[in-house]
Design an enzyme around this catalytic site. Structure first.
Site, PDB file in Angstrom:
ATOM      1  N   ASP A   1       0.684  -1.241  -0.186  1.00 53.43           N
ATOM      2  CA  ASP A   1       0.058   0.042   0.070  1.00 53.43           C
ATOM      3  C   ASP A   1       0.768   1.348   0.046  1.00 53.43           C
ATOM      4  O   ASP A   1       0.318   2.340   0.210  1.00 53.43           O
ATOM      5  CB  ASP A   1      -1.182  -0.139   1.269  1.00 53.43           C
ATOM      6  CG  ASP A   1      -0.054  -0.094   2.498  1.00 53.43           C
ATOM      7  OD1 ASP A   1       1.076  -0.003   2.481  1.00 53.43           O
ATOM      8  OD2 ASP A   1      -0.829  -0.276   3.689  1.00 53.43           O
ATOM      9  N   CYS A  35       4.813  -0.158   2.700  1.00 57.68           N
ATOM     10  CA  CYS A  35       5.284  -1.424   2.977  1.00 57.68           C
ATOM     11  C   CYS A  35       6.730  -1.373   3.907  1.00 57.68           C
ATOM     12  O   CYS A  35       6.901  -2.021   4.985  1.00 57.68           O
ATOM     13  CB  CYS A  35       5.423  -2.201   1.937  1.00 57.68           C
ATOM     14  SG  CYS A  35       6.527  -1.596   0.495  1.00 57.68           S
ATOM     15  N   HIS A  53       8.941  -3.953  -3.524  1.00 61.79           N
ATOM     16  CA  HIS A  53       8.238  -4.298  -2.340  1.00 61.79           C
ATOM     17  C   HIS A  53       8.924  -4.646  -1.210  1.00 61.79           C
ATOM     18  O   HIS A  53       9.995  -5.288  -1.268  1.00 61.79           O
ATOM     19  CB  HIS A  53       6.970  -5.136  -2.677  1.00 61.79           C
ATOM     20  CG  HIS A  53       6.242  -5.660  -1.262  1.00 61.79           C
ATOM     21  ND1 HIS A  53       4.977  -4.791  -0.847  1.00 61.79           N
ATOM     22  CD2 HIS A  53       5.867  -6.699  -0.730  1.00 61.79           C
ATOM     23  CE1 HIS A  53       4.504  -5.287   0.345  1.00 61.79           C
ATOM     24  NE2 HIS A  53       5.068  -6.473   0.328  1.00 61.79           N
TER      25      HIS A  53
END
Length: 319
Positions: A187, A190, A310
């Site tokens: 989102d 992270c 990520h």
């Protein structure tokens, strides 16, 4: 230029005054132009993105197939129009002579005319034969290219995705440390949530994401002189100016801007804890080793999601 579904009769009407050589010359030029276009597409296609590569191969096969089909229709129309024009041209003078001769002489002349017409048509037949050979060769080449593309697509589909390969490599490194991945939502926060999770399992105070973002921005501002030389604009690649630097800091505090090495450096320094970042390839990135103690261990994924990089956290096996 005719479309693929244009009736053959309309093509014949348009090509009636164009020679086969004109058509073949234009086809050669169009094939060169298409190859240049495909090379440009291939150059700009992401090399490590299997999905994009598959889309490129499908687009390439479609463009080549459409061109070959159109060329086939145009050659058929040009050959038919040329044959009809040659027949009309050869028969017109003979018809005028036949009207002035007796039936017997006319018959003799007709026999001679048939022989001459057959002789005149031989070069045309030879030209058509050569054109047919060229067309057959192009069709064979097109079928060969389509088969190669199909084989490459099948091979690509059978290969593990970049995401799966990366995940396997990271899991192998984690297993050697007796830890496993703890998934963090993708989102934009992270990095901060992964650090918070690590603080929690190490029994350390864990500020909220908004508090971590605020303190990170304050640290970056306080150390502008040493950090700005590593900060570049995402579109131009140029070093940030003062206004852009402040926008960067505002984005850390007020948005879900993704965090990278600079934010990791800031988090390690302000929390006074070492942070170790594991990734699929290469050695781990270590920050804040001078603070001592067990490091916060998080994972960096380049291919986890299509939208970008990520971070995940880790847990002891069985934890």
């Amino acid at each position: 230029m005719a479309s693929d579904d244009q009736p053959l009769g309309e093509l014949e009407a348009r090509l009636g005054e164009i020679t086969l050589e004109d058509v073949n010359s234009r086809h050669r030029r169009e094939r060169k132009e298409l190859q240049a276009k495909l090379q440009a597409l291939k150059k700009n296609a992401p090399k490590n993105d299997k999905k994009k590569r598959k889309e490129f191969l499908e687009q390439m096969a479609q463009l080549e197939g459409e061109m070959e089909q159109r060329h086939k229709l145009e050659l058929q129309a040009a050959e038919k129009a040329a044959a009809m024009a040659a027949t009309i041209k050869a028969s017109e003078p003979q018809e005028a002579v036949d009207q002035q001769k007796s039936p017997e002489s006319a018959q003799n002349q007709e026999d001679e005319h048939d022989h001459e017409q057959e002789h005149e048509q031989q070069p045309m037949q030879q030209r058509v034969s050569k054109a047919q050979k060229r067309r057959d060769k192009k069709e064979r080449e097109a079928r060969k290219r389509e088969e190669e593309i199909r084989e490459e697509l099948e091979h690509a589909e059978k290969q593990p995705s970049a995401k799966l390969i990366e995940l396997q490599q990271i899991n192998e490194k984690l297993a050697s440390r007796q830890v496993m991945i703890h998934r963090i939502p993708s989102d934009g926060d992270c990095l901060y949530n992964a650090v918070r999770h690590q603080l929690t399992i190490h029994g350390l105070p864990s500020p909220s994401v908004s508090e971590l973002r605020l303190e990170t921005a304050n640290y970056v501002r306080a150390h502008k002189d040493t950090l700005i030389c590593y900060m570049t604009h995402q579109d131009t690649g140029d070093l940030l100016n003062d206004a852009q630097f402040e926008e960067y800091c505002q984005a850390i505090t007020n948005t879900h801007a993704w965090g990278g090495h600079i934010e990791l450096k800031a988090l390690s320094s302000m929390l006074r804890v070492p942070i170790e970042v594991l990734q699929a390839e290469g050695a781990p990135t270590k920050l804040g080793e001078e603070f001592g103690g067990a490091p916060l261990v998080i994972c960096y994924h380049r291919h986890m999601y299509q939208l970008g990089e990520h971070y995940n956290s880790t847990l002891p096996l069985g934890g």
